[in-house]
Structures are given as C-alpha cells and as structure tokens.
Design a protein around this motif. Structure first.
Motif, PDB file in Angstrom:
ATOM      1  N   ARG A 180       0.827  -1.205   0.000  1.00 58.12           N
ATOM      2  CA  ARG A 180       0.000   0.000   0.000  1.00 58.12           C
ATOM      3  C   ARG A 180       0.865   1.261   0.000  1.00 58.12           C
ATOM      4  N   GLY A 181       2.144   1.152   0.018  1.00 60.80           N
ATOM      5  CA  GLY A 181       2.970   2.356   0.060  1.00 60.80           C
ATOM      6  C   GLY A 181       4.159   2.165   0.973  1.00 60.80           C
ATOM      7  N   ASN A 182       4.314   0.918   1.475  1.00 61.19           N
ATOM      8  CA  ASN A 182       5.467   0.649   2.336  1.00 61.19           C
ATOM      9  C   ASN A 182       6.729   0.471   1.490  1.00 61.19           C
ATOM     10  N   GLN A 183       7.836   0.937   1.979  1.00 61.50           N
ATOM     11  CA  GLN A 183       9.134   0.612   1.388  1.00 61.50           C
ATOM     12  C   GLN A 183       9.497  -0.794   1.878  1.00 61.50           C
ATOM     13  N   ALA A 184      10.451  -1.413   1.199  1.00 65.48           N
ATOM     14  CA  ALA A 184      10.832  -2.786   1.574  1.00 65.48           C
ATOM     15  C   ALA A 184      11.190  -2.867   3.065  1.00 65.48           C
ATOM     16  N   GLY A 185      11.886  -1.842   3.606  1.00 62.55           N
ATOM     17  CA  GLY A 185      12.349  -1.870   4.988  1.00 62.55           C
ATOM     18  C   GLY A 185      11.210  -1.824   6.009  1.00 62.55           C
ATOM     19  N   GLN A 186      10.017  -1.385   5.611  1.00 62.58           N
ATOM     20  CA  GLN A 186       8.891  -1.266   6.558  1.00 62.58           C
ATOM     21  C   GLN A 186       8.020  -2.516   6.597  1.00 62.58           C
ATOM     22  N   ILE A 187       8.282  -3.436   5.670  1.00 58.73           N
ATOM     23  CA  ILE A 187       7.393  -4.599   5.553  1.00 58.73           C
ATOM     24  C   ILE A 187       7.682  -5.609   6.662  1.00 58.73           C
ATOM     25  N   LYS A 188       6.597  -6.037   7.361  1.00 60.86           N
ATOM     26  CA  LYS A 188       6.772  -7.000   8.460  1.00 60.86           C
ATOM     27  C   LYS A 188       6.185  -8.368   8.112  1.00 60.86           C
ATOM     28  N   VAL A 189       5.272  -8.391   7.128  1.00 56.83           N
ATOM     29  CA  VAL A 189       4.663  -9.676   6.755  1.00 56.83           C
ATOM     30  C   VAL A 189       4.384  -9.670   5.248  1.00 56.83           C
ATOM     31  N   VAL A 190       4.614 -10.839   4.635  1.00 50.86           N
ATOM     32  CA  VAL A 190       4.328 -10.986   3.200  1.00 50.86           C
ATOM     33  C   VAL A 190       3.285 -12.090   3.034  1.00 50.86           C
ATOM     34  N   TYR A 191       2.180 -11.754   2.381  1.00 48.93           N
ATOM     35  CA  TYR A 191       1.127 -12.739   2.109  1.00 48.93           C
ATOM     36  C   TYR A 191       1.227 -13.209   0.660  1.00 48.93           C
ATOM     37  N   SER A 192       0.958 -14.469   0.441  1.00 48.83           N
ATOM     38  CA  SER A 192       0.809 -14.969  -0.928  1.00 48.83           C
ATOM     39  C   SER A 192       0.310 -16.402  -0.893  1.00 48.83           C
ATOM     40  N   HIS A 193      -0.008 -16.927  -2.054  1.00 48.52           N
ATOM     41  CA  HIS A 193      -0.335 -18.345  -2.161  1.00 48.52           C
ATOM     42  C   HIS A 193       0.951 -19.138  -1.886  1.00 48.52           C
ATOM     43  N   ALA A 194       0.801 -20.320  -1.283  1.00 53.65           N
ATOM     44  CA  ALA A 194       1.980 -21.110  -0.904  1.00 53.65           C
ATOM     45  C   ALA A 194       2.912 -21.341  -2.097  1.00 53.65           C
ATOM     46  N   GLN A 195       2.329 -21.601  -3.280  1.00 50.09           N
ATOM     47  CA  GLN A 195       3.168 -21.865  -4.465  1.00 50.09           C
ATOM     48  C   GLN A 195       3.988 -20.625  -4.836  1.00 50.09           C
ATOM     49  N   SER A 196       3.368 -19.448  -4.727  1.00 55.84           N
ATOM     50  CA  SER A 196       4.085 -18.225  -5.108  1.00 55.84           C
ATOM     51  C   SER A 196       5.178 -17.928  -4.090  1.00 55.84           C
ATOM     52  N   LEU A 197       4.889 -18.163  -2.799  1.00 59.86           N
ATOM     53  CA  LEU A 197       5.934 -17.977  -1.781  1.00 59.86           C
ATOM     54  C   LEU A 197       7.119 -18.888  -2.106  1.00 59.86           C
ATOM     55  N   ALA A 198       6.795 -20.121  -2.503  1.00 61.56           N
ATOM     56  CA  ALA A 198       7.861 -21.077  -2.824  1.00 61.56           C
ATOM     57  C   ALA A 198       8.643 -20.615  -4.058  1.00 61.56           C
ATOM     58  N   GLU A 228      -5.344  -3.918   3.570  1.00 61.92           N
ATOM     59  CA  GLU A 228      -6.016  -3.725   4.862  1.00 61.92           C
ATOM     60  C   GLU A 228      -5.061  -3.697   6.044  1.00 61.92           C
ATOM     61  N   ILE A 229      -3.946  -4.395   5.917  1.00 63.91           N
ATOM     62  CA  ILE A 229      -3.082  -4.592   7.085  1.00 63.91           C
ATOM     63  C   ILE A 229      -1.833  -3.722   6.964  1.00 63.91           C
ATOM     64  N   ALA A 230      -1.557  -2.988   8.025  1.00 67.91           N
ATOM     65  CA  ALA A 230      -0.386  -2.102   8.015  1.00 67.91           C
ATOM     66  C   ALA A 230       0.890  -2.931   7.904  1.00 67.91           C
ATOM     67  N   ASN A 231       1.897  -2.398   7.279  1.00 69.75           N
ATOM     68  CA  ASN A 231       3.205  -3.047   7.127  1.00 69.75           C
ATOM     69  C   ASN A 231       3.135  -4.417   6.455  1.00 69.75           C
ATOM     70  N   ALA A 232       2.085  -4.598   5.659  1.00 70.83           N
ATOM     71  CA  ALA A 232       1.973  -5.880   4.957  1.00 70.83           C
ATOM     72  C   ALA A 232       2.282  -5.685   3.480  1.00 70.83           C
ATOM     73  N   ALA A 233       2.739  -6.752   2.854  1.00 73.11           N
ATOM     74  CA  ALA A 233       2.931  -6.749   1.402  1.00 73.11           C
ATOM     75  C   ALA A 233       2.363  -8.052   0.857  1.00 73.11           C
ATOM     76  N   ALA A 234       2.163  -8.098  -0.446  1.00 74.09           N
ATOM     77  CA  ALA A 234       1.659  -9.312  -1.086  1.00 74.09           C
ATOM     78  C   ALA A 234       2.551  -9.653  -2.263  1.00 74.09           C
ATOM     79  N   ILE A 235       2.645 -10.943  -2.556  1.00 73.46           N
ATOM     80  CA  ILE A 235       3.256 -11.350  -3.819  1.00 73.46           C
ATOM     81  C   ILE A 235       2.098 -11.753  -4.725  1.00 73.46           C
TER      82      ILE A 235
END
Ligand SMILES: O=C(O)C(=O)C[C@]1(C(=O)O)C=C[C@@H](O)C=C1
Length: 361
Positions: A180-198, A228-235
C-alpha cells in the motif's frame, strides 16, 4: 517536405488504414454472425466457441507475420478481434479459480480475449461444478507450474468429473511484491499463495530474510490483505496490483526467470483435431512389477511422444496409483487411437480427459 508536413502525411495514411481496418473488422463480424446462423440451423444446442478453428487461425497469423510487430503481439490483436466476433454469436461465461485478479483470470483473458464474461469461483472443485451445472460454458484451472510442479487438486478433481479438457493456456508468471505504500524496509509480513511464496523463496531469503511469510488461499486474496493490514505486502501479479491499487515495491521477483504456469480449459465438448494437438488421459494399472512399463509400451510402439506423466494415490487402497499422462496428437489419429485402445484393455480404470489444440499464444 519539412517534418510537420511529413508527419501529417503519415497520419493521413494511418487514418486511411484505420478506416479500411474498421470496415474489414465490421465485415468480419458480419461473417461470424453468418457462421452463427448456420451453426444454430444445424443444431440448436450448438457450441459457438470452436477451439480448433481459433487455434488454426492464430497459428496462421503467427506463421505469416512479417513484422515489425512481434508474432505474439499480432496474435494478441487477432485474439481480441475473434473474441469480439464470438461475443456477437454468444456471450461466453468462463468460471475460473478466483478471486478477481488471480493469474488464472489472466489465463482466461489470454485464451478467450476480453469479450468474455468471467466468474470467480472459490476453489478448483467449485470451478468444475459451475461448468458441470451449465452456469458457465467453460472453466479455467491451473494444472502445473514449471518451478513447483503439479497442482494436485486439479488432477484429483478430474477423477469424478465428466468434463473434458478442450484447451490449454501457458502463462509466464511474473511475481510482483506489492504494498500500500510501504518501502521494503517497513514490511513486516508478506502474504501470498503457498506456491508463489515457494517460487520466490530465494528472493525473499536474500531481500526480506526476517519478514514473516503467510500462505493464503490465492494471490488476489494476499493483495486484498495487503490493502487492509499495516506493514503488509503481497506477492501477486500485475493485474491484482491494479485491481487493489497497490504499488510495486519490487518486480519480477520469481527465482526462475522462465517461471510458467499451465492452465486447462474445461468444458462439456470435445475439440476436433486442429493439426497440432495434445491428448490427456488418466488410468490405473494392476499393482505388479512392470505394470506401468507395459502400459506405456503402446505409446512407444505407435510412435507417440509423451509430454508429461504424473501419479496420484488412487484412494482405492494403499500403494494404488492413478497416472495422468499427456501425449502429442489427437485421440482420433489412427496411431493414437490404436495405442489408447490397447491401454484401455489393460487398465483397471481408464479415461480420456480430452484432446485439444496445443497452446498457440
Ligand atoms: O468459425 C467459426 O465457427 C466462428 O464462429 C468464427 C470465429 C472467428 O471469429 O473466426 C469465432 C468463434 C469461434 O470460436 C471460432 C471462430
């Protein structure tokens, strides 16, 4: 002639070409309406979508392309023209493994063009059910990824489904780290489908080693959470980023540059031969030494190339397996028909899942 005059002359030429193109596209659309009338006359239950004809047209377009547009670009333009022509014949409803913004939706649009109506489903079995129930004429589900391998859920769902495979789509997967606008250094959690994380494990280990990774149902769901979640990112893919208005923190973060996912188009109809086809079958064999080897011998004897083999537990007993095999050719080809007949005779369970054109675009 000065540059202004040259520019205006070229633009005049472009206007003339556009006029001709537009007239020809309208003529083509009228021709498609003519085809539709004949199809309906012949059979009120007719299938308007003809995968073999579309594959032949797109292959020819690529073959005769002389540039400067790339073959894939030229094919994509004609893909959209055909999509619009087909929409005049019938509105096509395509179910896919949702939610909106998944790679599967990208695969639907790549294969059918943008004139189709897409319906997001919650799971692979739901996608099958939607097509079986007739609510959508076709469905698209992922079946294998070049890095992570087979999507077992799709194979398992075929076992009890009457649906046929009538097409395949190959989609290069480029994962984006979205936020949502976080720089890489601010990210605390990354969400994705298990295959994409892999598929991004190496990149994450190197660039975000201490960030928590959470697997969720789909990449699009991950993108929604990142809004929706602060400091979150998605793949997820670019399409999900656009839908959820996320910015790209890092692009193309997949570990394998050639990362590709293959999808299957499922429907109630068989595809007639297109000239370059594949056939998918499923069988099980007696659980004895050399059982699988003897089942595959007819392919070798009839000169048929196998492009894929997967095994899955049959759920009928311990160490009993179902094999999923893709071969080159159409089930109506003499040599393949003969090989399939021999395999069916020897199998304890046997099903042709479909013959369909090889992916063209
Ligand atoms: O040839 C047909 O059967 C058509 O309906 C025409 C057309 C096309 O636009 O070329 C449209 C849809 C079909 O899937 C295949 C081709």
């Amino acid at each position: 002639m000065n540059d202004d005059a040259k520019l205006s002359a070229i633009r005049q030429r472009i206007d003339e070409i556009d006029l001709q193109l537009q007239q020809l596209i309208s003529e083509r659309a009228e021709a498609a309406q003519g085809v539709a009338r004949i199809k309906l006359d012949e059979d009120p239950q007719t299938a308007f979508y003809r995968p073999e004809r579309e594959a032949e047209i797109l292959r020819r377009i690529k073959d005769r392309n002389r540039g400067p547009l790339q073959d894939a670009e030229m094919a994509r333009l004609f893909r959209e023209i055909m999509s619009a022509c087909l929409a005049l014949e019938q509105t096509l409803n395509v179910a896919f493994l949702g939610p909106d913004g998944t790679y599967t939706q990208e695969a639907v649009l790549k294969h059918f063009g943008h004139a189709v109506h897409t319906t997001a489903m919650g799971s692979i079995p739901d996608t099958f059910r939607e097509v079986e129930a007739g609510a959508c004429q076709y469905g698209v589900v992922p079946v294998e990824n070049s890095t992570e391998g087979v999507i077992t859920h799709t194979l398992d769902t075929f076992v009890n489904s009457p649906l046929r495979i009538c097409g395949e789509v190959s989609l290069p997967i480029n994962h984006q780290l979205l936020s949502r606008g976080n720089q890489a250094g601010q990210i605390k959690v990354v969400y994705s489908h298990a295959q994409s994380l892999a598929q991004c494990r190496g990149w994450l280990d190197q660039h975000l080693p201490h960030v928590e990774r959470v697997a969720v149902g789909s990449n699009a769901e991950a993108a929604r959470l990142a809004t929706e979640i602060a400091n979150a990112a998605a793949i997820a893919g670019e399409a999900a980023g656009e839908i959820y208005q996320l910015s790209v923190v890092a692009s193309n973060i997949e570990d394998e540059p050639g990362n590709t996912t293959r999808f299957l188009v499922i429907g109630k109809q068989d595809s007639p031969p297109s000239g370059e086809d594949k056939t998918s079958i499923m069988f099980s064999t007696h659980n004895k030494a050399g059982g699988l080897h003897s089942m595959l011998t007819p392919f070798a004897e009839h000169g048929i190339s196998m492009t894929r083999i997967e095994s899955r537990p049959s759920r009928r007993g311990r160490w009993d397996y179902l094999f999923f095999i893709d071969v080159e050719g159409h089930r109506s080809d003499d040599n393949l028909a003969a090989a399939l007949h021999e395999i069916e005779q020897a199998a304890t369970q046997f099903k042709v899942l479909g013959s369909y054109p090889k992916a063209v675009i």
